[in-house]
Design a protein around this motif. Structure first.
Motif, PDB file in Angstrom:
ATOM      1  N   GLU A 173      44.828  41.247  34.445  1.00 36.46           N
ATOM      2  CA  GLU A 173      45.675  40.711  33.393  1.00 36.46           C
ATOM      3  C   GLU A 173      47.141  41.016  33.713  1.00 36.46           C
ATOM      4  O   GLU A 173      47.439  41.893  34.541  1.00 36.46           O
ATOM      5  CB  GLU A 173      45.312  41.303  32.023  1.00 36.46           C
ATOM      6  CG  GLU A 173      43.876  41.045  31.586  1.00 36.46           C
ATOM      7  CD  GLU A 173      43.536  41.762  30.292  1.00 36.46           C
ATOM      8  OE1 GLU A 173      44.349  42.626  29.870  1.00 36.46           O
ATOM      9  OE2 GLU A 173      42.471  41.471  29.716  1.00 36.46           O
ATOM     10  N   GLU A 174      48.009  40.314  33.040  1.00 35.62           N
ATOM     11  CA  GLU A 174      49.433  40.612  33.178  1.00 35.62           C
ATOM     12  C   GLU A 174      49.754  41.865  32.377  1.00 35.62           C
ATOM     13  O   GLU A 174      49.266  42.059  31.263  1.00 35.62           O
ATOM     14  CB  GLU A 174      50.264  39.434  32.672  1.00 35.62           C
ATOM     15  CG  GLU A 174      51.751  39.595  32.946  1.00 35.62           C
ATOM     16  CD  GLU A 174      52.536  38.366  32.541  1.00 35.62           C
ATOM     17  OE1 GLU A 174      53.773  38.420  32.540  1.00 35.62           O
ATOM     18  OE2 GLU A 174      51.887  37.355  32.212  1.00 35.62           O
ATOM     19  N   PRO A 178      49.996  36.412  41.388  1.00 38.43           N
ATOM     20  CA  PRO A 178      50.146  35.073  40.796  1.00 38.43           C
ATOM     21  C   PRO A 178      48.873  34.654  40.065  1.00 38.43           C
ATOM     22  O   PRO A 178      47.757  35.002  40.470  1.00 38.43           O
ATOM     23  CB  PRO A 178      50.411  34.181  42.015  1.00 38.43           C
ATOM     24  CG  PRO A 178      50.944  35.105  43.066  1.00 38.43           C
ATOM     25  CD  PRO A 178      50.271  36.421  42.833  1.00 38.43           C
ATOM     26  N   GLU A 179      49.045  33.916  38.976  1.00 38.83           N
ATOM     27  CA  GLU A 179      47.906  33.558  38.139  1.00 38.83           C
ATOM     28  C   GLU A 179      46.868  32.744  38.897  1.00 38.83           C
ATOM     29  O   GLU A 179      45.660  32.890  38.657  1.00 38.83           O
ATOM     30  CB  GLU A 179      48.398  32.777  36.918  1.00 38.83           C
ATOM     31  CG  GLU A 179      47.317  32.495  35.888  1.00 38.83           C
ATOM     32  CD  GLU A 179      47.869  31.855  34.636  1.00 38.83           C
ATOM     33  OE1 GLU A 179      47.058  31.531  33.751  1.00 38.83           O
ATOM     34  OE2 GLU A 179      49.101  31.683  34.534  1.00 38.83           O
ATOM     35  N   GLU A 180      47.291  31.882  39.810  1.00 40.90           N
ATOM     36  CA  GLU A 180      46.331  31.039  40.520  1.00 40.90           C
ATOM     37  C   GLU A 180      45.504  31.822  41.538  1.00 40.90           C
ATOM     38  O   GLU A 180      44.512  31.308  42.071  1.00 40.90           O
ATOM     39  CB  GLU A 180      47.061  29.906  41.238  1.00 40.90           C
ATOM     40  CG  GLU A 180      48.045  30.342  42.314  1.00 40.90           C
ATOM     41  CD  GLU A 180      49.436  30.635  41.759  1.00 40.90           C
ATOM     42  OE1 GLU A 180      50.367  30.756  42.579  1.00 40.90           O
ATOM     43  OE2 GLU A 180      49.569  30.718  40.522  1.00 40.90           O
ATOM     44  N   LEU A 181      45.890  33.073  41.821  1.00 43.18           N
ATOM     45  CA  LEU A 181      45.163  33.887  42.791  1.00 43.18           C
ATOM     46  C   LEU A 181      44.407  35.037  42.143  1.00 43.18           C
ATOM     47  O   LEU A 181      43.801  35.843  42.852  1.00 43.18           O
ATOM     48  CB  LEU A 181      46.139  34.458  43.835  1.00 43.18           C
ATOM     49  CG  LEU A 181      46.910  33.448  44.683  1.00 43.18           C
ATOM     50  CD1 LEU A 181      47.849  34.166  45.635  1.00 43.18           C
ATOM     51  CD2 LEU A 181      45.968  32.542  45.456  1.00 43.18           C
ATOM     52  N   ARG A 182      44.399  35.105  40.821  1.00 40.53           N
ATOM     53  CA  ARG A 182      43.805  36.265  40.152  1.00 40.53           C
ATOM     54  C   ARG A 182      42.288  36.303  40.256  1.00 40.53           C
ATOM     55  O   ARG A 182      41.691  37.365  40.068  1.00 40.53           O
ATOM     56  CB  ARG A 182      44.235  36.278  38.683  1.00 40.53           C
ATOM     57  CG  ARG A 182      45.707  36.615  38.514  1.00 40.53           C
ATOM     58  CD  ARG A 182      46.121  36.647  37.057  1.00 40.53           C
ATOM     59  NE  ARG A 182      47.544  36.958  36.941  1.00 40.53           N
ATOM     60  CZ  ARG A 182      48.212  36.986  35.791  1.00 40.53           C
ATOM     61  NH1 ARG A 182      47.567  36.722  34.650  1.00 40.53           N
ATOM     62  NH2 ARG A 182      49.492  37.273  35.773  1.00 40.53           N
ATOM     63  N   ILE A 233      41.342  37.294  44.372  1.00 41.54           N
ATOM     64  CA  ILE A 233      41.580  38.624  44.927  1.00 41.54           C
ATOM     65  C   ILE A 233      40.313  39.462  44.956  1.00 41.54           C
ATOM     66  O   ILE A 233      40.273  40.493  45.638  1.00 41.54           O
ATOM     67  CB  ILE A 233      42.677  39.367  44.129  1.00 41.54           C
ATOM     68  CG1 ILE A 233      42.238  39.555  42.676  1.00 41.54           C
ATOM     69  CG2 ILE A 233      43.998  38.645  44.214  1.00 41.54           C
ATOM     70  CD1 ILE A 233      43.176  40.420  41.891  1.00 41.54           C
ATOM     71  N   PHE A 234      39.276  39.037  44.228  1.00 44.92           N
ATOM     72  CA  PHE A 234      38.017  39.767  44.245  1.00 44.92           C
ATOM     73  C   PHE A 234      37.076  39.265  45.335  1.00 44.92           C
ATOM     74  O   PHE A 234      35.946  39.734  45.442  1.00 44.92           O
ATOM     75  CB  PHE A 234      37.328  39.670  42.884  1.00 44.92           C
ATOM     76  CG  PHE A 234      38.093  40.334  41.766  1.00 44.92           C
ATOM     77  CD1 PHE A 234      38.086  41.715  41.634  1.00 44.92           C
ATOM     78  CD2 PHE A 234      38.829  39.578  40.864  1.00 44.92           C
ATOM     79  CE1 PHE A 234      38.788  42.334  40.614  1.00 44.92           C
ATOM     80  CE2 PHE A 234      39.531  40.186  39.839  1.00 44.92           C
ATOM     81  CZ  PHE A 234      39.517  41.571  39.718  1.00 44.92           C
ATOM     82  N   GLU A 235      37.533  38.313  46.147  1.00 45.15           N
ATOM     83  CA  GLU A 235      36.733  37.839  47.269  1.00 45.15           C
ATOM     84  C   GLU A 235      36.888  38.784  48.449  1.00 45.15           C
ATOM     85  O   GLU A 235      37.966  39.347  48.667  1.00 45.15           O
ATOM     86  CB  GLU A 235      37.163  36.425  47.680  1.00 45.15           C
ATOM     87  CG  GLU A 235      36.964  35.376  46.598  1.00 45.15           C
ATOM     88  CD  GLU A 235      37.447  34.011  47.027  1.00 45.15           C
ATOM     89  OE1 GLU A 235      37.815  33.872  48.222  1.00 45.15           O
ATOM     90  OE2 GLU A 235      37.485  33.089  46.200  1.00 45.15           O
TER      91      GLU A 235
END
Length: 379
Positions: free
Chosen positions: A359-360, A313-317, A320-322
């Protein structure tokens, strides 16, 4: 500790010193000019005194004029008036300077008060930026930008602590539960003991993997970066390493890498590319495909890893690197991993002066990770 002098008072004293110097020079110049003018007047020769005859034949001599005393008196009066004027002008100038400096620094005082009232809980709230467009407005804007970055760091730190505690608590809870059941049942048969040891070994390996990942994140600065390596070989090596896992799930890996030479740490870069490929294979549906491309873009080299998974999902992109962050906890645990793979990719990319983003996918299905590395990197 001695209290520092305020900027307003410092500017006022500086202007006062300059104004005093200018007034003194002006006063000395005027007085010197006045003295020279008086000396010139005094040097003019005067006509001898004459007598005036009155009625009856009586003559009365005219009083001699004391020109020298008159000139000295005029010089003294001029000196006094000059000094008084200088003091009055200096006092007025100091007052105006102090008032104008205070008015000019009023926005800075307001900004300082707002900064003093700032706490860690309201760092995300920006301070008011004045409409003056001067250095104070630039300072307020810079403070807002710094506050936003600090707030992001605090949020990431809070999320890291929560996620790390959750990740470490799960295997520890499993170990505690299994050991408690084993002690309660008092079943010391070889088969039961072997099952317990296998569970303990699996959870210990999981904890070791998390600790090892954290150590890799914190020890990047000690790595060397002077190696020259082939980008194509780097990508193919990572693909070959992930091949057994992909074959087990009937996933095809396609590689299209342009020839290019990169500078950096070969082992770290291989680890970053492998983490992306392994992540794509892990979350790809069985029978799907993973595409890995390497291409040069100006002074950058892009490594693109595209999968056919569920996507992010865009709000989690960004999250996810945390470290330890998982989009789907249950599925991520079933697939294994310590939750540090993408965090390590970002750390390695930033260590090499690069970036990583998600990216998508062009097909609208799955995700595409883009790892950008500079061609000319010097640490």
């Amino acid at each position: 500790m001695k209290k520092p002098m305020s900027l307003r008072l410092w500017v006022t004293l500086l202007c006062a010193a300059l104004l005093t110097l200018c007034c003194l020079l002006l006063t000395v110049t005027n007085n010197f000019s006045a003295i020279r003018m008086a000396d010139a007047i005094q040097a003019v020769p005067l006509l001898p005194a004459q007598s005036a005859e009155l009625e009856g034949g009586v003559s009365l001599p005219m009083a001699e004029l004391n020109v020298s005393d008159t000139i000295q008196q005029a010089q003294g009066t001029f000196h006094m008036q000059s000094l008084l004027a200088m003091v009055a002008i200096l006092a007025l100038g100091l007052f105006l300077i102090y008032w104008l400096v205070g008015k000019a620094l009023a926005p800075l005082d307001t900004l300082a008060r707002q900064i003093r009232e700032r706490t860690a809980a309201d760092l995300a709230q920006p301070v008011e930026i004045p409409d003056s467009g001067d250095e104070v407005a630039a300072l307020a804007l810079a403070f807002n930008q710094m506050s936003q970055r600090l707030n992001q760091v605090f949020v990431m730190q809070k999320n890291f602590s929560r996620n790390a505690a959750h990740e470490f608590r799960t295997p520890l809870a499993v170990l505690k539960t299994r050991i408690g059941l084993f002690r309660k049942k008092q079943d010391f048969h070889p088969q039961a003991t072997l099952e317990l040891l296998q569970i303990v070994e699996g959870e210990v390996d999981r904890l070791s993997a998390m600790v090892g990942g954290l150590l890799e994140l914190t020890n990047l600065e000690r790595a060397s970066c002077g190696e020259q390596l082939s980008a194509g070989q780097l990508i193919r090596s990572a693909a070959d390493q992930a091949a057994p896992q992909a074959e087990a799930r009937r996933i095809s890996i396609f590689v299209d890498a342009a020839p290019c030479t990169l500078a950096g740490n070969a082992e770290l870069l291989r680890q970053a590319v492998y983490n992306l490929v392994e992540n794509a294979v892990k979350y790809n549906p069985a029978g799907g495909a993973v595409h890995i491309a390497g291409r040069r873009d100006g002074e950058w080299f892009q490594i693109v890893v595209a999968d056919q998974g569920p996507g992010i999902p865009e709000e989690l992109r960004q999250r996810i690197f945390e470290p330890f962050f998982r989009v789907d906890d249950s599925r991520s645990r079933q697939l294994g991993g310590a939750g540090l793979g993408l965090a390590l990719v970002r750390a390695i990319a930033e260590f090499h002066g690069g970036t990583v983003r998600i990216e998508e996918n062009d097909t609208g299905v799955g995700s595409r990770f883009v790892l950008e590395l500079p061609l000319f990197f010097h640490k």
